[in-house]
Each structure stands twice: as C-alpha cells, then as structure tokens.
Design a protein around this motif. Structure first.
Motif, PDB file in Angstrom:
ATOM      1  N   ILE B  70      34.429  38.630  47.320  1.00 60.38           N
ATOM      2  CA  ILE B  70      34.285  39.611  48.425  1.00 60.38           C
ATOM      3  C   ILE B  70      34.529  38.369  49.800  1.00 60.38           C
ATOM      4  O   ILE B  70      35.040  39.232  50.401  1.00 60.38           O
ATOM      5  CB  ILE B  70      32.209  39.068  49.012  1.00 60.38           C
ATOM      6  CG1 ILE B  70      31.120  39.801  47.928  1.00 60.38           C
ATOM      7  CG2 ILE B  70      32.211  39.671  49.826  1.00 60.38           C
ATOM      8  CD1 ILE B  70      32.098  41.176  47.468  1.00 60.38           C
ATOM      9  N   ASP B  72      37.506  36.545  49.224  1.00 65.14           N
ATOM     10  CA  ASP B  72      39.100  37.785  49.653  1.00 65.14           C
ATOM     11  C   ASP B  72      39.459  38.919  50.057  1.00 65.14           C
ATOM     12  O   ASP B  72      40.476  38.832  50.526  1.00 65.14           O
ATOM     13  CB  ASP B  72      39.424  37.365  47.714  1.00 65.14           C
ATOM     14  CG  ASP B  72      40.662  37.720  47.941  1.00 65.14           C
ATOM     15  OD1 ASP B  72      41.478  37.542  48.219  1.00 65.14           O
ATOM     16  OD2 ASP B  72      40.829  39.059  46.553  1.00 65.14           O
ATOM     17  N   ARG B  73      37.899  39.636  50.500  1.00 62.45           N
ATOM     18  CA  ARG B  73      38.492  41.302  50.232  1.00 62.45           C
ATOM     19  C   ARG B  73      38.554  40.774  51.688  1.00 62.45           C
ATOM     20  O   ARG B  73      39.415  41.061  53.022  1.00 62.45           O
ATOM     21  CB  ARG B  73      36.809  41.725  50.042  1.00 62.45           C
ATOM     22  CG  ARG B  73      37.652  42.093  48.432  1.00 62.45           C
ATOM     23  CD  ARG B  73      35.791  42.902  48.322  1.00 62.45           C
ATOM     24  NE  ARG B  73      36.017  43.926  47.374  1.00 62.45           N
ATOM     25  CZ  ARG B  73      35.425  45.271  47.102  1.00 62.45           C
ATOM     26  NH1 ARG B  73      34.857  45.708  47.454  1.00 62.45           N
ATOM     27  NH2 ARG B  73      35.753  45.661  45.931  1.00 62.45           N
ATOM     28  N   ARG B  80      49.476  39.457  54.923  1.00 61.90           N
ATOM     29  CA  ARG B  80      48.372  40.839  55.337  1.00 61.90           C
ATOM     30  C   ARG B  80      47.862  41.200  56.448  1.00 61.90           C
ATOM     31  O   ARG B  80      48.437  42.101  56.124  1.00 61.90           O
ATOM     32  CB  ARG B  80      46.390  39.674  54.073  1.00 61.90           C
ATOM     33  CG  ARG B  80      46.359  40.062  52.689  1.00 61.90           C
ATOM     34  CD  ARG B  80      45.366  39.725  52.434  1.00 61.90           C
ATOM     35  NE  ARG B  80      45.142  39.897  51.101  1.00 61.90           N
ATOM     36  CZ  ARG B  80      44.222  39.395  50.153  1.00 61.90           C
ATOM     37  NH1 ARG B  80      42.716  39.121  51.789  1.00 61.90           N
ATOM     38  NH2 ARG B  80      43.398  38.837  49.339  1.00 61.90           N
ATOM     39  N   TYR B 127      32.329  50.682  56.235  1.00 62.59           N
ATOM     40  CA  TYR B 127      32.932  49.965  55.384  1.00 62.59           C
ATOM     41  C   TYR B 127      32.586  48.761  55.104  1.00 62.59           C
ATOM     42  O   TYR B 127      32.086  47.987  56.238  1.00 62.59           O
ATOM     43  CB  TYR B 127      34.531  50.460  55.345  1.00 62.59           C
ATOM     44  CG  TYR B 127      34.984  49.612  56.651  1.00 62.59           C
ATOM     45  CD1 TYR B 127      35.102  50.738  58.039  1.00 62.59           C
ATOM     46  CD2 TYR B 127      35.452  48.787  57.132  1.00 62.59           C
ATOM     47  CE1 TYR B 127      35.164  50.289  59.764  1.00 62.59           C
ATOM     48  CE2 TYR B 127      36.425  48.111  58.313  1.00 62.59           C
ATOM     49  CZ  TYR B 127      36.012  49.086  58.928  1.00 62.59           C
ATOM     50  OH  TYR B 127      36.562  48.798  60.316  1.00 62.59           O
ATOM     51  N   GLU B 128      32.616  47.719  54.023  1.00 61.37           N
ATOM     52  CA  GLU B 128      32.517  46.769  53.771  1.00 61.37           C
ATOM     53  C   GLU B 128      33.854  45.333  53.873  1.00 61.37           C
ATOM     54  O   GLU B 128      34.299  45.778  55.157  1.00 61.37           O
ATOM     55  CB  GLU B 128      31.269  46.692  52.926  1.00 61.37           C
ATOM     56  CG  GLU B 128      30.581  47.835  52.653  1.00 61.37           C
ATOM     57  CD  GLU B 128      29.654  47.704  51.619  1.00 61.37           C
ATOM     58  OE1 GLU B 128      29.772  46.965  50.272  1.00 61.37           O
ATOM     59  OE2 GLU B 128      28.628  48.015  51.447  1.00 61.37           O
ATOM     60  N   ARG B 130      36.417  44.394  54.000  1.00 68.29           N
ATOM     61  CA  ARG B 130      37.800  44.680  54.035  1.00 68.29           C
ATOM     62  C   ARG B 130      38.776  45.457  55.507  1.00 68.29           C
ATOM     63  O   ARG B 130      38.120  46.440  55.812  1.00 68.29           O
ATOM     64  CB  ARG B 130      38.806  45.598  52.994  1.00 68.29           C
ATOM     65  CG  ARG B 130      38.905  44.666  51.605  1.00 68.29           C
ATOM     66  CD  ARG B 130      39.705  45.643  50.553  1.00 68.29           C
ATOM     67  NE  ARG B 130      38.423  46.225  49.967  1.00 68.29           N
ATOM     68  CZ  ARG B 130      39.155  47.152  48.790  1.00 68.29           C
ATOM     69  NH1 ARG B 130      40.607  47.760  48.638  1.00 68.29           N
ATOM     70  NH2 ARG B 130      38.131  47.375  48.374  1.00 68.29           N
ATOM     71  N   ARG B 256      43.661  42.452  39.817  1.00 65.23           N
ATOM     72  CA  ARG B 256      43.377  41.942  41.245  1.00 65.23           C
ATOM     73  C   ARG B 256      41.898  42.449  40.553  1.00 65.23           C
ATOM     74  O   ARG B 256      41.152  43.882  40.591  1.00 65.23           O
ATOM     75  CB  ARG B 256      43.925  42.781  42.723  1.00 65.23           C
ATOM     76  CG  ARG B 256      43.121  42.223  44.060  1.00 65.23           C
ATOM     77  CD  ARG B 256      43.441  42.435  44.868  1.00 65.23           C
ATOM     78  NE  ARG B 256      42.832  41.758  46.080  1.00 65.23           N
ATOM     79  CZ  ARG B 256      43.326  42.868  47.488  1.00 65.23           C
ATOM     80  NH1 ARG B 256      43.804  43.742  47.628  1.00 65.23           N
ATOM     81  NH2 ARG B 256      42.755  41.806  47.903  1.00 65.23           N
ATOM     82  N   SER B 258      38.605  42.264  42.593  1.00 69.42           N
ATOM     83  CA  SER B 258      37.977  42.896  43.550  1.00 69.42           C
ATOM     84  C   SER B 258      37.694  43.826  44.347  1.00 69.42           C
ATOM     85  O   SER B 258      37.659  44.238  44.479  1.00 69.42           O
ATOM     86  CB  SER B 258      37.741  41.935  44.515  1.00 69.42           C
ATOM     87  OG  SER B 258      39.435  41.650  45.422  1.00 69.42           O
ATOM     88  N   VAL B 259      38.715  44.956  42.944  1.00 70.85           N
ATOM     89  CA  VAL B 259      38.967  46.056  43.736  1.00 70.85           C
ATOM     90  C   VAL B 259      38.271  47.193  42.542  1.00 70.85           C
ATOM     91  O   VAL B 259      38.130  47.418  41.140  1.00 70.85           O
ATOM     92  CB  VAL B 259      40.356  46.161  43.669  1.00 70.85           C
ATOM     93  CG1 VAL B 259      40.703  45.614  45.548  1.00 70.85           C
ATOM     94  CG2 VAL B 259      40.896  46.316  42.809  1.00 70.85           C
ATOM     95  N   CYS B 260      38.720  48.493  43.899  1.00 69.18           N
ATOM     96  CA  CYS B 260      37.908  49.929  42.579  1.00 69.18           C
ATOM     97  C   CYS B 260      38.252  49.980  41.450  1.00 69.18           C
ATOM     98  O   CYS B 260      37.362  50.842  40.673  1.00 69.18           O
ATOM     99  CB  CYS B 260      36.808  50.747  43.719  1.00 69.18           C
ATOM    100  SG  CYS B 260      38.645  51.739  44.318  1.00 69.18           S
ATOM    101  N   LEU B 315      33.421  43.354  39.202  1.00 64.61           N
ATOM    102  CA  LEU B 315      34.225  43.017  40.125  1.00 64.61           C
ATOM    103  C   LEU B 315      34.594  41.513  40.164  1.00 64.61           C
ATOM    104  O   LEU B 315      34.724  40.737  41.240  1.00 64.61           O
ATOM    105  CB  LEU B 315      33.595  43.672  41.473  1.00 64.61           C
ATOM    106  CG  LEU B 315      33.699  44.571  41.961  1.00 64.61           C
ATOM    107  CD1 LEU B 315      32.653  45.025  43.290  1.00 64.61           C
ATOM    108  CD2 LEU B 315      34.945  45.155  42.073  1.00 64.61           C
TER     109      LEU B 315
END
Lengths: 417, 417
Positions: B70, B72-73, B80, B127-128, B130, B256, B258-260, B315
């Motif tokens: 999390i 990392d997000r 970035r 959103y969470e 990111r 990666r 942590s992604v959906c 995740l």
C-alpha cells in the motif's frame, strides 16, 4: 454469487433465468429469430385468450376507480396484440448485436485488441400497467441474447400471465431454454428482492412513474437504467413559423396524452404574435390550460399556473403555459423543471436552434418536430424496452445494442510487460 | 436539483463544480488542450513541493504500520510525477470525444437523427492511496468536458492537496473555470454525502478495494461505475507452449503485485507436463504458492490452499495454484471466483482459445499475453480513470469516450405523428 437465501419470492425464478442466460449467450441468431417468429404467430393465434384475461384486468381496474389514462395503458384489443406481435417480427429483421466488433486494432507491440459485444446476462424489468412491455421486453432481451426477469403490475397480472404462457410455450418449442423469460409475482416485496439480487441480475430497468423510479434508485444494489419520466417542454421561439408551431404543439400535447414523450409545458417567447391563436387551438382541441399572467391575458379560461404545474407530468389533457422574455429564460426554466427526457424547439433562426440544442441537457432535443418522435420505433431501432433518462450506459430509446455489454479480447504470442 | 442541505462537507464544492461543468460542457478543445499542457508543465516545475508533501504522507503511513504494497501505491518520486505529467500531455494528442456524432441517419419521414456525444457533467471519484489518480482523473475529466469532484484517501491527503493546488492554479491561468476540479475532505462522512448528491453529481466512480466498492454500491443514489477489484486467473491449457506459459504466468504475477490486473490464481490443465518447472520458476522469483494436492505434489513448499485463497485478491507475492481436469473445470472455477476483471489463457489449440474466450464473462480476456495488459495506457486509450468491472455503460479501461453521454438531436420541418 448465486445465493438465493433472502429471495423467497423470486429466487427460484432467478436461478432458472440465470441458467437460461448462459445458453442464450451463445445461441445462434437463426434460433433466436425463429423463436421470435413463432412467438409472434402464437400471440396472434391466441389473441382471444389474451383479450379474455385483459378484459378481466380492465374491468377490475375500472371497478377500482383507476383513471382512464391508466386504463388506456392497460387495455389491449386485437389491433394492439397484432401490434406487439408485429414488433417481434420487426426484431427478426434487425441485426443481432452480439458478436459485433465495436472496435479493433493491432497495438504497436503486436497485440491484437478487439472489443466484442456480449449480452448483459439477466435483465430485470419492473413496469406498470402496459402489458405490451411484457412482449417487447421478452423479444428485445431474446434478440440481444439476454434472459428476462419481468415484474409487471398487479393490475395487469392476468394479462401478463396469459402473454407469458404464450411466449414461453412458443419460444421453448422453437428451441429456447426454459426460463428465457419469467414473470415474477406482483407483490410489493418482489421488487425489493429483485433490487437486491446482485450476482443473479445484471441490470434492472424500471418503467413507470416517478415514485417507482425513485424507489428503485434508492434501494437497488443492482445497476439501474432509469427510464420514462417525461416532463417535456415545447419552446416556441420568436422566429417560429405559426403553422409549424401550431402543428408541433398540438401533436406533442394531444396525440397520446398518457405516454412519457407527450408535452406538458409550453414556453412561448414574448414576441410571438400568434400566442392567442395557439392557445385557442389548444383549447379547441380540448386541452385545459394552466398559465402565467401573460398567457392568461392572451386567452380566456386559462387557470393560474403554480410551481406544481411546472413540475407535473400531467399525462392528461392539461398543459402549463409560460411566456418567457427570451431563449435563455426558456433554458433556465427547462433546467429547473426538466426530467431530461425530451425538449423541443420551434424556430426558424439557426442561432436560436443552435443555442437551444447546446443548452438543453436531455436524452433528446427535437427541432421543429413533435416530442412524440422520441421513441425506439420512430428512431428505427425496432421495439424499445424504455427510454433512458439517465446519462450512463444509454440515453434515450433503449434498442438492441443498448441491451449489451462488451468484452475486450486481447491476443498475443507470449506478450509480457 | 441543486439542494445542498444535508451536504455540509461537500455542498459548497459541489455547487462550484456543477457551475464549472456548465462552462466545461461547451469549452473548445483548444482551450482544454492548452490547460492540459500547462498543468503538465506545472507538475514538473513544482515536483519538489509535491514530493515534500508526499514524503510526509509516506512517513505517516509507515508509522501507522501500513503494508509496503500500500505504501508503494502512495509513494511518488520525480519519475512518477513526470509520468503523470506525461499522461496529461498524452491526453492532448487524443481526440476530444465531445461533439462526435456516434450515429446519424435520415429517417423515412425525412427527420434527421443525430446521436451526439456530450459530457456526463460532474464526475465524482472516490479512490484510495494512489495520488496519481488525482492527476489522471482531473485530466481525463477535463478533456472529456466534465468537472471532477475528487475524494482521495486520508493517507494521501497532503499529496493530493499539493497536486490539486498545482493543477487548479495552472488550469485557471490557462482559461478554465474555477471549480473545474475540487478535492473533498477525506472524512468518512464526505463519501456518504457524495453518494447522496443526486442532481449535483452525475456519476460516482469508486477506485479501491472490495469494501469501498461494496459500500458505494450499497449506499449510492448517484449512478455508479464499479472498478478495480481484480481476482485474475491465468489458465494454462494442455496445448500451451512451455516458454510462453512461463513468461506469461511470471509476468502476470510478479511484474507489479499491488495492482488490480496482476494475477492471483494459476489454473493448470492436469496434462501439462511442465507444471513442476513452472512452479519452480514462480518460487525462484519469490512467489509464495498456495495449492491443491496436485500442485503440492509437483513442487515442495506449496502450502495447502483453501476457499479463502481462491477468493482473495492477494496484491502480494502470493499465488494460488489449482490443477484442473479440463477446460470446463477451469471455466467453472473462474465463474465461481472471478471478479470479472481479467482472465487469461495460455494455449496453442484454437478450439481451447475459442471455448475460453466465449465462456469467460469478464471485462478482458487475454490470450497468450500477460494479465498486466488490461490497462488504458496499454490499450492506447491514454490515461484511464479506472477499469470498470461492471457490465453497464463501460467495461474495462475507462478512457475518454467512456466519460461521455449522448443526446439525440432530431431535426424536422414541422413533423408530427
């Protein structure tokens, strides 16, 4: 996913419909078309038993003191049955949207991307008096590869049961899976169950009045397409042709008062010289006018309009009339009171037409044409399952492509990121 | 319509955004593109202040014991920030969907029918962690003519506030109306208000984990587009090429975590001879394997999998492994556990590929390619506002056209029915 605890009224039917939806998903167009033809023939052949059931519903509605506009929605005759059968036949001629490639491309890295139309799955439809919806919904869902879970009104339950018996028997004989369409009990609780059937029902479409739609929006955990509430306006600009204005306003109001695309409010630019003639024509046609002071000065017998008039979908031979200073004032009025269904302008000025079409936020904007044209059949989409007044998914008449979703199919040869 | 009683936290911002949406609706593409460029430049120029705010958020998250996936997000670095700025620049190159004529025809009676793309209006996004979503959402909404009401997480509030300050200042200087994007307070109650802001907000898009999405679906009276939950499977068929299988499975799981669109479960046909090598490669890459008995026989150190493993979006560097008897058993497993996001098959048999793509009901089906390709950028749509896992409106990556609605404009010359 397929948990039916908590769904005592609809659970068994929902499971049958969900199982059928998996078969319908991959059914060839030929099979679906043959079934539509068989269903249309069966409706015509068995008209007598449908009308017998309908006569009982109509008699019960009248005995309950139901307003005639609602009884008109409920009533079938041989011509209307032939009409719904003909709508099924028209679906045969329409292209099957399932499998259409909406877009496709080869990406720079060589991946092949295709967006393909697929059925939604199970479509739940909650509707009020009109029994033709039973047939239209079954046909549209079938042609688009969806199974249908129908919840009609209690007042039409006898008619709907008769129609369903005809459709199910003819459809299954023609090769459709049992449960391709099911009619739910007309209890109030069955609506609540339908709105909570996540995982079993992919979308709910309410067709009916404001209170039904509000309840569905408030309660539903299943995605909803809102339909139908039509507080439609006709704006007559200073540049309008008098004959076109009279024809469009009268047709929009009086052609069929009980439907959502009939006009409820007339907005007239103060420089329109023919307002008295226009109001006299409406009154001669039997329209009861509710107006502001300027409208009341232009014609005898106009009763004063209140905010309630501006906000009401009459569905009757009543019309509210307001004289506006200019086009922006008409747009403000529409922004305040519109349900986002259909708004019309009568004008000859290209600037006025452009300002109106850009400024109105609605499913349909009619220019020098009757509001009554907002209709799937009139638009050439075949029968419609409703007219969406929301902005998501589909806005305006819901035809076959609007009853599908899509899947991206991406093909590589070992591609990695 | 614009009643903000009951919306103490978001009412004022919502009114500003709604007012801005009326300006954005008709803004020329040139103005929107100039603003996007200015916003991108400002983000790069002011990277330091953004990273300072982000470092404080990251430190606070670590102090709270937030898992590294999390963190990392949440974490930004100069690369970035440059990436999200570049995403804005890419939007400039993409066509403006507003005003596109989706379809048009002249009807038999002479009426001219046009279906025209229009902005949705006000888009609410919840959103969470990111913070790049803040920039992507503002840019995508702007290019598609929408105003954006953003509700980010409390953990990223400092970063989001810094980003918003940069975007708003640069955007307004470039000619956008104040309120084209607003950041809501990160209170829990602000979500509830957003979900009840009917008439002010046209659509809510939640981006985040299962509990956020479930809350939004349950509570919202505003239409919702569900996004993001990705319990993605890779099925390796008996006909699979061993090298392609290894490359696709490893990339899907480990690129990666942590992604959906990362894979969570591996399904392998029992006739695949290279299962031991495949599981060894995963273990060598650091993946912790949870498997059924057959998977545990093929590799040492595979812990037993339970239903919880099949149903979990890890995740993390964990993967569930099941050996299936045949392709239909793989489809049954996917139907039972899939969230409808992305499913992949590795196979050489055309019949197996066809059966899999027809049988899977998901936003994307990947054939001999990594699940990680389900992404608006990879699909060439530019930045995406999320990946829709629902069937209505839009399914898969949400690019610019998916952020619009349509209006039918129907032009006649006095047409009546």
């Amino acid at each position: 996913m397929s948990d039916i605890s908590g769904l005592p009224l609809i659970g068994a039917a929902a499971l049958r419909v969900k199982a059928a939806s998996r078969v319908l998903r991959t059914l060839p167009t030929d099979t679906k078309d043959a079934a539509l033809t068989a269903m249309a023939e069966a409706l015509v052949e068995r008209t007598d038993e449908i009308l017998t059931a309908n006569a009982a519903d109509v008699a019960a509605a009248r005995a309950d003191g139901t307003p005639e506009a609602i009884v008109d929605r409920l009533r079938l005759d041989a011509g209307r049955v032939a009409g719904v059968a003909e709508a099924l036949r028209q679906l045969v001629a329409l292209p099957d949207p399932v499998g259409d490639v909406v877009r496709g491309s080869r990406l720079a890295n060589g991946l092949e991307l295709k967006q393909v139309r697929v059925p939604l799955g199970v479509v739940g439809i909650i509707y009020e008096a009109r029994p033709n919806v039973t047939v239209d919904a079954a046909g549209l869902c079938l042609k688009s590869g969806n199974a249908a879970l129908l919840r009609g009104s209690a007042s039409a339950f006898g008619t709907n049961t008769a129609l369903l018996a005809v459709l199910a028997e003819a459809g299954e004989k023609a090769g459709l899976p049992a449960g391709f369409v099911e009619l739910l009990p007309a209890d109030r609780a069955s609506v609540g169950e339908l709105l909570n059937a996540r995982g079993l029902v992919d979308v709910v479409i309410p067709r009916g009045g404001a209170s039904l739609i509000q309840r569905v929006v408030r309660e539903s955990r299943v995605p909803v397409i809102e339909t139908g509430e039509g507080n439609c306006h006709v704006y007559v600009d200073a540049s309008a042709d008098p004959e076109i204005a009279e024809a469009v306003v009268l047709n929009s109001k009086t052609h069929r008062v009980s439907v959502c695309n009939s006009a409820e409010t007339l907005l007239v630019h103060r420089d329109v010289p023919f307002l008295p003639r226009l109001l006299a024509a409406l009154a001669d046609a039997g329209v009861a006018l509710h107006g502001d002071d300027a409208a009341r000065s232009a014609h005898d017998g106009v009763v004063p309009a209140t905010d309630e008039d501006w906000g009401t979908e009459y569905l009757s031979m009543d019309m509210a009339v307001r004289v506006v200073d200019d086009l922006p004032q008409a747009l403000d009025h529409i922004a305040r009171w519109s349900t986002g269904h259909t708004e019309a302008i009568v004008a000859d000025s290209a600037r006025a037409i452009a300002e109106f079409t850009a400024g109105v936020d609605a499913a349909a904007v009619l220019v020098n044409a009757s509001t009554r044209f907002t209709d799937g059949g009139e638009f050439g989409f075949g029968a419609e399952i409703g007219i969406s007044t929301q902005k998501l998914h589909a806005r305006g008449p819901l035809g076959l492509p609007e009853l599908t979703s899509t899947t991206y199919v991406v093909t590589g040869s070992g591609h990695t990121r």
